[in-house]
Design an enzyme around this catalytic site. Structure first.
Site, mmCIF file in Angstrom:
data_model
loop_
_atom_site.group_PDB
_atom_site.id
_atom_site.type_symbol
_atom_site.label_atom_id
_atom_site.label_comp_id
_atom_site.label_asym_id
_atom_site.label_seq_id
_atom_site.Cartn_x
_atom_site.Cartn_y
_atom_site.Cartn_z
ATOM 1 N N ILE A 1 -2.192 -3.240 -2.249
ATOM 2 C CA ILE A 1 -2.114 -2.896 -0.836
ATOM 3 C C ILE A 1 -1.502 -4.064 -0.068
ATOM 4 O O ILE A 1 -2.087 -5.146 0.000
ATOM 5 C CB ILE A 1 -3.512 -2.560 -0.262
ATOM 6 C CG1 ILE A 1 -4.246 -1.569 -1.187
ATOM 7 C CG2 ILE A 1 -3.372 -1.999 1.143
ATOM 8 C CD1 ILE A 1 -3.528 -0.265 -1.400
ATOM 9 N N GLU A 2 -0.333 -3.857 0.500
ATOM 10 C CA GLU A 2 0.348 -4.910 1.237
ATOM 11 C C GLU A 2 1.227 -4.309 2.331
ATOM 12 O O GLU A 2 1.354 -3.093 2.446
ATOM 13 C CB GLU A 2 1.171 -5.783 0.285
ATOM 14 C CG GLU A 2 2.034 -5.021 -0.697
ATOM 15 C CD GLU A 2 2.701 -5.925 -1.720
ATOM 16 O OE1 GLU A 2 3.302 -6.931 -1.304
ATOM 17 O OE2 GLU A 2 2.641 -5.620 -2.934
ATOM 18 N N ALA A 3 1.813 -5.180 3.130
ATOM 19 C CA ALA A 3 2.741 -4.788 4.197
ATOM 20 C C ALA A 3 2.110 -3.700 5.080
ATOM 21 O O ALA A 3 0.965 -3.809 5.494
ATOM 22 C CB ALA A 3 4.063 -4.338 3.601
#
Length: 543
Positions: free
Chosen positions: A174-176
């Site tokens: 989970i990023e950005a």
């Protein structure tokens, strides 16, 4: 993490903490620890406790594989034992079909079976004793929870991937934008908790790893919020895997990639302790380490001046093994090879080579040393409340520095002892607990240096005899050369001043009119040597 190239697309609820049966061995441990506390004393039991409660950790290694990258990487025929377990990346929402899982938004699972022969290749990997793990999310596309807002459909989408590939472990990268979307984060946590429950009801294990970006100072605020959301929803996290890469401005000038990465792990360990404590789950330091994973980007990182070398890999593995982390990964197996002669600019990141000269050495082999566990075996572990070691009673006779006091005033660099550890002040402080459980390191004025060592005794501290100088008074004026006492410290005026607290000299020494007397100067005073001519302060009349 980024799949660098892909083909074009054709109200949280608290879940009770799980409990385990108390085995005979655990019962024995409890009895002996109780006896140690009663008969051996609190401090004597502490060091024994730390070794007696060390969890059995079978750390595993698995490299990420970009499934849709070209040229296709043959993960089903690993080059060495280090490549037998793989993290297949990334399952995301299919473009235009928000609740349909796809590989890189390019292939549905059926399309991947036909065009990439993915199902058959996974089966071959499993025949050879390897284990597939599927990673959801990544940098470039929408993770399923971001685009699929119907929780029933969302759970069915996750379940279809788990069933298709017979998974015991999943990874949520989970990023950005996926990490910044708070509603999606809450939805993700709730659905994963429900999914974990349904798998348990069916007699199956589902280990959930949360992969998050990290800086040398630890997880970002969005990252700690994501962990908190999962714990609040009742997800039993196998662990938090941090992407030790692409630090950018968060890496200090001259800081090596190895140092930045080990610092990131240490800070993540501290943050997880706070997060689990807030969730009312007590875990020992060793268990917290086992709930951390590390994923460096091998070779050339996306940030041009960041290169993770073969020597970095060796040093990083030693740190990870020594601290008992539960998992090691890397981005990516696709890239674990020296670039060919036709790849002219190795400062430009490639998805099929590392950008550094490797010879016959592979990053996977270096990072996987002593990481021989099985993801499937690790998926059987559940999180339980643990009895924590008793709080250490600090003894002034055995402490190298003063015991912290809420009434004390501490200047920059002052060292104190608190609960068996040595802390150093980062700036002037008063009343701030050294072990205050804050998520961000900049929220505390204290740095943890390390434990009080056996056999230590107080370090001599030079103090000015009482009455040697007057106490500082904010209403008085002080000419250059004046000396005063504030708290337990002596100061000398660099120029005329009034109302400037000497304590400020710690945080802003250039602009403060005061300088703290050194130990040498204090010792001269104690020895009776002449001090500079003392000018009496002038009391300013009221009004």
């Amino acid at each position: 993490m980024t799949a660098l190239t892909s083909p074009a697309a054709p109200g949280p609820k608290q879940k009770p903490v799980k409990t385990r049966r108390l085995s005979i061995f655990r019962l024995f441990i409890a009895i002996v620890v109780t006896a140690a506390v009663v008969f051996g004393g609190v401090i004597g039991a502490r060091s024994w406790w730390s070794s007696a409660t060390t969890p059995e950790v079978n750390p595993w290694f698995a490299g990420y594989v970009d499934v849709t990258a070209t040229p296709t990487f043959s993960f089903e025929t690993p080059k060495s034992d280090a490549g037998k377990n793989v993290l297949l990346s990334f399952i995301v929402a299919k473009a235009g079909e928000n609740c349909t899982p796809s590989w890189g938004s390019a292939y549905t699972m059926d399309e991947a079976a036909k065009s990439l022969d993915l199902d058959r290749r996974i089966a071959r990997l499993q025949q050879q004793g390897g284990e597939p793990i599927v990673s959801f999310g990544g940098l470039l596309n929408d993770e399923l929870s971001t685009s699929c807002t119907d929780e029933t459909e969302l759970q069915a989408a996750y379940q279809s991937v788990i069933d298709r590939y017979d998974l015991s472990t999943i990874d949520l990268d989970i990023e950005a934008g996926n990490l910044a979307d708070v509603e999606a984060g809450t939805r993700r946590a709730e659905v994963i908790a429900s999914l974990q429950e349904s798998q348990e009801a069916a007699g199956k294990n589902l280990a959930v790893w949360l992969t998050l970006p990290v800086a040398p100072t630890g997880l970002t605020e969005s990252g700690t919020d994501a962990v908190a959301a999962f714990l609040d929803a009742g997800v039993d996290l196998a662990g938090v895997n941090v992407m030790t890469m692409d630090y950018g401005a968060s890496r200090t000038e001259g800081q090596s990639m190895l140092n930045a990465s080990t610092s990131a792990l240490e800070q993540t360990h501290r943050q997880l302790g706070v997060l689990y404590s807030r969730a009312k789950i007590d875990l020992t330091s060793d268990t917290l380490w086992s709930k951390i994973g590390a994923t460096p980007m091998i070779g050339q990182n996306d940030v041009e001046d960041e290169v993770f070398t073969l020597d970095d890999a060796k040093g990083f593995n030693k740190f990870v093994v020594a601290h008992g982390l539960g998992r090691m990964s890397m981005w990516s197996l696709n890239r674990d090879i020296t670039c060919g002669s036709n790849y002219a600019d190795t400062r430009r990141v490639s998805d099929s080579c590392s950008g550094v000269i490797q010879g016959d050495t592979r990053f996977a082999d270096l990072l996987a040393v002593k990481m021989k566990g099985s993801p499937e075996a690790a998926s059987t572990v559940t999180t339980t409340n643990e009895a924590l070691a008793p709080v250490v009673a600090d003894d002034p006779e055995k402490s190298p520095y003063q015991i912290w006091s809420s009434d004390g005033t501490y200047l920059l660099g002052t060292k104190v002892v608190w609960h068996g550890n040595v802390y150093s002040a980062k700036w002037w402080t008063r009343g701030d607990l050294p072990d205050n459980p804050v998520l961000e390191s900049f929220d505390t004025p204290w740095d943890l240096v390390g434990p009080v060592l056996p056999g230590e005794t107080p370090v001599p501290v030079a103090t000015v005899p009482p009455g040697t100088y007057p106490e500082w008074d904010g209403a008085s004026t002080y000419p250059e050369g004046s000396r005063v006492i504030e708290g337990q410290y002596a100061f000398e005026a660099k120029w005329w001043n009034q109302g400037d607290s000497p304590a400020a000299a710690s945080t802003d020494p250039d602009n403060s009119p005061w300088v703290r007397l050194t130990d040498v100067q204090i010792e001269e005073v104690i020895a009776g040597q002449p001090a500079p001519a003392q000018t009496s302060p002038t009391q300013t009349p009221a009004g």
